[in-house]
Design a protein around this motif. Structure first.
Motif, PDB file in Angstrom:
ATOM      1  N   GLY A 166       0.878  -1.334  -0.089  1.00 12.91           N
ATOM      2  CA  GLY A 166       0.139   0.158   0.068  1.00 12.91           C
ATOM      3  C   GLY A 166       0.722   1.263   0.167  1.00 12.91           C
ATOM      4  O   GLY A 166       0.328   2.249   0.244  1.00 12.91           O
ATOM      5  N   ARG A 167       2.402   1.104  -0.407  1.00 13.58           N
ATOM      6  CA  ARG A 167       3.091   2.297  -0.548  1.00 13.58           C
ATOM      7  C   ARG A 167       2.547   3.270  -1.455  1.00 13.58           C
ATOM      8  O   ARG A 167       3.071   2.754  -2.914  1.00 13.58           O
ATOM      9  CB  ARG A 167       4.430   1.858  -0.504  1.00 13.58           C
ATOM     10  CG  ARG A 167       4.885   1.096   0.673  1.00 13.58           C
ATOM     11  CD  ARG A 167       5.022   2.050   2.116  1.00 13.58           C
ATOM     12  NE  ARG A 167       6.212   2.987   1.927  1.00 13.58           N
ATOM     13  CZ  ARG A 167       7.106   2.881   2.817  1.00 13.58           C
ATOM     14  NH1 ARG A 167       7.364   1.688   3.534  1.00 13.58           N
ATOM     15  NH2 ARG A 167       7.940   3.707   2.608  1.00 13.58           N
ATOM     16  N   GLU A 168       2.237   4.419  -1.184  1.00 13.20           N
ATOM     17  CA  GLU A 168       2.206   5.484  -2.496  1.00 13.20           C
ATOM     18  C   GLU A 168       3.224   6.128  -2.739  1.00 13.20           C
ATOM     19  O   GLU A 168       3.311   6.756  -3.842  1.00 13.20           O
ATOM     20  CB  GLU A 168       0.748   6.557  -2.006  1.00 13.20           C
ATOM     21  CG  GLU A 168      -0.463   5.778  -1.910  1.00 13.20           C
ATOM     22  CD  GLU A 168      -0.871   5.028  -2.975  1.00 13.20           C
ATOM     23  OE1 GLU A 168      -0.790   5.542  -4.135  1.00 13.20           O
ATOM     24  OE2 GLU A 168      -1.770   3.879  -3.003  1.00 13.20           O
ATOM     25  N   ASN A 169       4.295   6.310  -1.840  1.00 10.32           N
ATOM     26  CA  ASN A 169       5.337   7.082  -2.200  1.00 10.32           C
ATOM     27  C   ASN A 169       6.627   6.227  -2.806  1.00 10.32           C
ATOM     28  O   ASN A 169       7.710   6.367  -2.516  1.00 10.32           O
ATOM     29  CB  ASN A 169       5.812   7.722  -0.955  1.00 10.32           C
ATOM     30  CG  ASN A 169       6.015   6.632   0.298  1.00 10.32           C
ATOM     31  OD1 ASN A 169       5.845   5.546   0.232  1.00 10.32           O
ATOM     32  ND2 ASN A 169       6.719   7.355   1.457  1.00 10.32           N
ATOM     33  N   MET A 170       6.243   5.011  -3.599  1.00 12.26           N
ATOM     34  CA  MET A 170       7.076   4.111  -4.135  1.00 12.26           C
ATOM     35  C   MET A 170       6.964   4.326  -5.430  1.00 12.26           C
ATOM     36  O   MET A 170       6.022   4.104  -6.239  1.00 12.26           O
ATOM     37  CB  MET A 170       6.681   2.906  -3.728  1.00 12.26           C
ATOM     38  CG  MET A 170       7.647   1.567  -4.227  1.00 12.26           C
ATOM     39  SD  MET A 170       6.809   0.097  -3.445  1.00 12.26           S
ATOM     40  CE  MET A 170       7.634  -0.864  -4.815  1.00 12.26           C
ATOM     41  N   HIS A 171       8.432   4.691  -6.045  1.00 12.51           N
ATOM     42  CA  HIS A 171       8.424   4.672  -7.566  1.00 12.51           C
ATOM     43  C   HIS A 171       8.996   3.620  -8.351  1.00 12.51           C
ATOM     44  O   HIS A 171       9.834   2.935  -7.642  1.00 12.51           O
ATOM     45  CB  HIS A 171       9.400   6.037  -7.973  1.00 12.51           C
ATOM     46  CG  HIS A 171       8.769   7.222  -7.095  1.00 12.51           C
ATOM     47  ND1 HIS A 171       7.870   8.177  -7.512  1.00 12.51           N
ATOM     48  CD2 HIS A 171       9.277   7.789  -5.912  1.00 12.51           C
ATOM     49  CE1 HIS A 171       7.677   8.907  -6.590  1.00 12.51           C
ATOM     50  NE2 HIS A 171       8.532   9.072  -5.739  1.00 12.51           N
ATOM     51  N   ILE A 172       8.402   3.248  -9.267  1.00  7.89           N
ATOM     52  CA  ILE A 172       9.044   2.031  -9.829  1.00  7.89           C
ATOM     53  C   ILE A 172       9.622   2.171 -11.248  1.00  7.89           C
ATOM     54  O   ILE A 172       9.223   2.881 -12.066  1.00  7.89           O
ATOM     55  CB  ILE A 172       7.597   1.127  -9.943  1.00  7.89           C
ATOM     56  CG1 ILE A 172       6.952   0.587  -8.831  1.00  7.89           C
ATOM     57  CG2 ILE A 172       8.195  -0.296 -10.687  1.00  7.89           C
ATOM     58  CD1 ILE A 172       5.677   0.103  -9.003  1.00  7.89           C
ATOM     59  N   TRP A 173      10.844   1.678 -11.429  1.00  5.30           N
ATOM     60  CA  TRP A 173      11.571   1.612 -12.720  1.00  5.30           C
ATOM     61  C   TRP A 173      10.802   0.702 -13.732  1.00  5.30           C
ATOM     62  O   TRP A 173      10.256  -0.488 -13.509  1.00  5.30           O
ATOM     63  CB  TRP A 173      12.898   0.850 -12.569  1.00  5.30           C
ATOM     64  CG  TRP A 173      13.809   1.389 -13.517  1.00  5.30           C
ATOM     65  CD1 TRP A 173      14.080   0.279 -14.737  1.00  5.30           C
ATOM     66  CD2 TRP A 173      14.589   2.343 -13.886  1.00  5.30           C
ATOM     67  NE1 TRP A 173      14.939   0.948 -15.505  1.00  5.30           N
ATOM     68  CE2 TRP A 173      15.228   2.010 -15.147  1.00  5.30           C
ATOM     69  CE3 TRP A 173      14.754   3.846 -13.667  1.00  5.30           C
ATOM     70  CZ2 TRP A 173      16.189   2.906 -15.914  1.00  5.30           C
ATOM     71  CZ3 TRP A 173      15.325   4.839 -14.071  1.00  5.30           C
ATOM     72  CH2 TRP A 173      16.327   4.417 -15.487  1.00  5.30           C
ATOM     73  N   MET A 174      10.776   1.299 -14.859  1.00  4.41           N
ATOM     74  CA  MET A 174       9.997   0.400 -16.139  1.00  4.41           C
ATOM     75  C   MET A 174      10.997  -0.600 -16.776  1.00  4.41           C
ATOM     76  O   MET A 174      11.106  -0.596 -18.086  1.00  4.41           O
ATOM     77  CB  MET A 174       9.402   1.460 -17.017  1.00  4.41           C
ATOM     78  CG  MET A 174       8.378   2.221 -16.536  1.00  4.41           C
ATOM     79  SD  MET A 174       6.865   1.373 -16.060  1.00  4.41           S
ATOM     80  CE  MET A 174       7.107   1.509 -14.116  1.00  4.41           C
ATOM     81  N   GLY A 175      11.362  -1.447 -15.920  1.00  2.00           N
ATOM     82  CA  GLY A 175      12.141  -2.788 -16.584  1.00  2.00           C
ATOM     83  C   GLY A 175      11.486  -3.859 -16.684  1.00  2.00           C
ATOM     84  O   GLY A 175      10.418  -4.089 -15.922  1.00  2.00           O
ATOM     85  N   GLU A 176      11.756  -4.838 -17.194  1.00  2.46           N
ATOM     86  CA  GLU A 176      11.442  -6.225 -17.222  1.00  2.46           C
ATOM     87  C   GLU A 176      12.170  -7.297 -17.589  1.00  2.46           C
ATOM     88  O   GLU A 176      13.153  -6.946 -18.223  1.00  2.46           O
ATOM     89  CB  GLU A 176      10.084  -6.370 -18.051  1.00  2.46           C
ATOM     90  CG  GLU A 176      10.434  -5.929 -19.622  1.00  2.46           C
ATOM     91  CD  GLU A 176       9.081  -6.033 -20.729  1.00  2.46           C
ATOM     92  OE1 GLU A 176       7.990  -5.558 -20.318  1.00  2.46           O
ATOM     93  OE2 GLU A 176       9.304  -6.341 -21.798  1.00  2.46           O
TER      94      GLU A 176
END
Length: 319
Positions: A166-176
């Motif tokens: 539920g972390r709203e302050n988490m940014h995610i790198w767009m890798g896969e």
């Protein structure tokens, strides 16, 4: 028969050389069956990292991909780490560089960096925490709620962790990972339609994981039969569950171990084409050559290793 005899001779010679060199063979769950069957330790990234840190062997032959051997070299710098094929890389690890991470950190000063273990040593050195799919949620939960987080490099695992915490302050790198990303929702739905009683075992790196979380929450996928798990926990679930059929959404190499541990159960690949070419590069012949010829020694520069070890130690300690 000739092929079987040759294979047996190679395995015997591998065992002899392991004794000569006081070596241990670590193998990932996605390796080819022959490698899985001779491994001293077979597991997911976290289990193998712990084994590398704890072993008393002088030599570690790492049957996995490059970042895994690097992690072993960081955890056990006094040991010889051998990777039987230098071309065994990782598309996910290649999706972010240390320079890209430094730029991202500059845009979010003070943020805590959580890096999936599928990254280079240089990226780990720029990170505060490493994690694997089995302990990513626990690691993020261990960070204060008001602390901004940069999670990298897998966007599907990141989405799963963000949903679970539920972390709203988490940014995610767009890798896969191109193999896991190729396991789509329609693959899972197609197999489930034919096998409605099967349990779903889904790796959080999969392209179907985000939709599966939503469909599970909406009651479209059966909550009691839908499990988003690391490879290690997939194996555990397949042994503990009373289900007779399982749909497996991850790299297909793990099915060998599932079938071996559960001969009375049936395992169906969500996408039979989910094969990592890098994980399949290591063969019995290459393992033997590694032991006999010291191929190929993996090391990490001391400064980078010392920095990276801090984040890896946190990973090994949690979960």
């Amino acid at each position: 028969m000739i092929v079987t005899d040759m294979k047996s001779r190679i395995i015997e010679e591998i065992q002899e050389w392991k004794q000569k060199r006081n070596a241990i063979l670590l193998a990932h769950n996605y390796q080819i069956p022959e490698i899985q069957d001779i491994a001293d330790v077979l597991g997911d990234s976290l289990a193998l990292a712990r084994a590398a840190a704890d072993t008393t062997a002088d030599v570690i032959v790492f049957c996995g991909v490059h970042f895994m051997a690097e992690t072993a070299a960081i955890l056990s710098p006094e040991k010889t780490i051998l990777l039987p094929d230098l071309d065994a890389g990782c598309s996910l690890a290649d999706s972010i560089t240390a320079d890209q991470l430094r730029d991202w950190k500059a845009q979010h000063p003070g943020a805590v960096v959580v890096s999936y273990v599928n990254t280079s040593a240089e990226v780990k050195a720029e990170s505060d925490y490493c994690c694997t799919s089995s302990n990513a949620v626990e690691i993020v939960n261990s960070i204060p709620d008001d602390q901004e987080i940069l999670f990298l490099p897998d966007m599907f695992l990141g989405s799963f962790v963000k949903n679970e915490t539920g972390r709203e302050n988490m940014h995610i790198w767009m890798g896969e990972c191109h193999v896991h990303a190729g396991i789509a929702p329609d693959h899972v739905e197609g197999v489930l339609e034919k096998h409605p009683e099967a349990e779903l075992l889904i790796h959080p790196e999969c392209g179907c994981s985000t939709s599966s979380m939503y469909l599970k929450s909406e009651g479209i996928l059966p909550a009691e039969k839908t499990h988003i798990l690391s490879t290690g926990n997939m194996l555990k679930r397949s042994k503990e569950s009373e289900a007779e059929e399982f749909i497996v959404a991850t790299e297909v190499g793990i099915i060998h171990q599932m079938e071996k541990q559960n001969p009375d159960k049936r395992f169906l690949a969500a996408n039979p084409n989910a094969v990592c070419p890098f994980m399949k590069m290591i063969t019995l012949e290459k393992v033997l050559a590694a032991l006999k010829e010291n191929k190929h020694v993996i090391s990490v520069p001391e400064e980078i290793a010392n920095q990276a070890k801090l984040s890896i130690d946190r990973m090994v300690a949690i979960g």
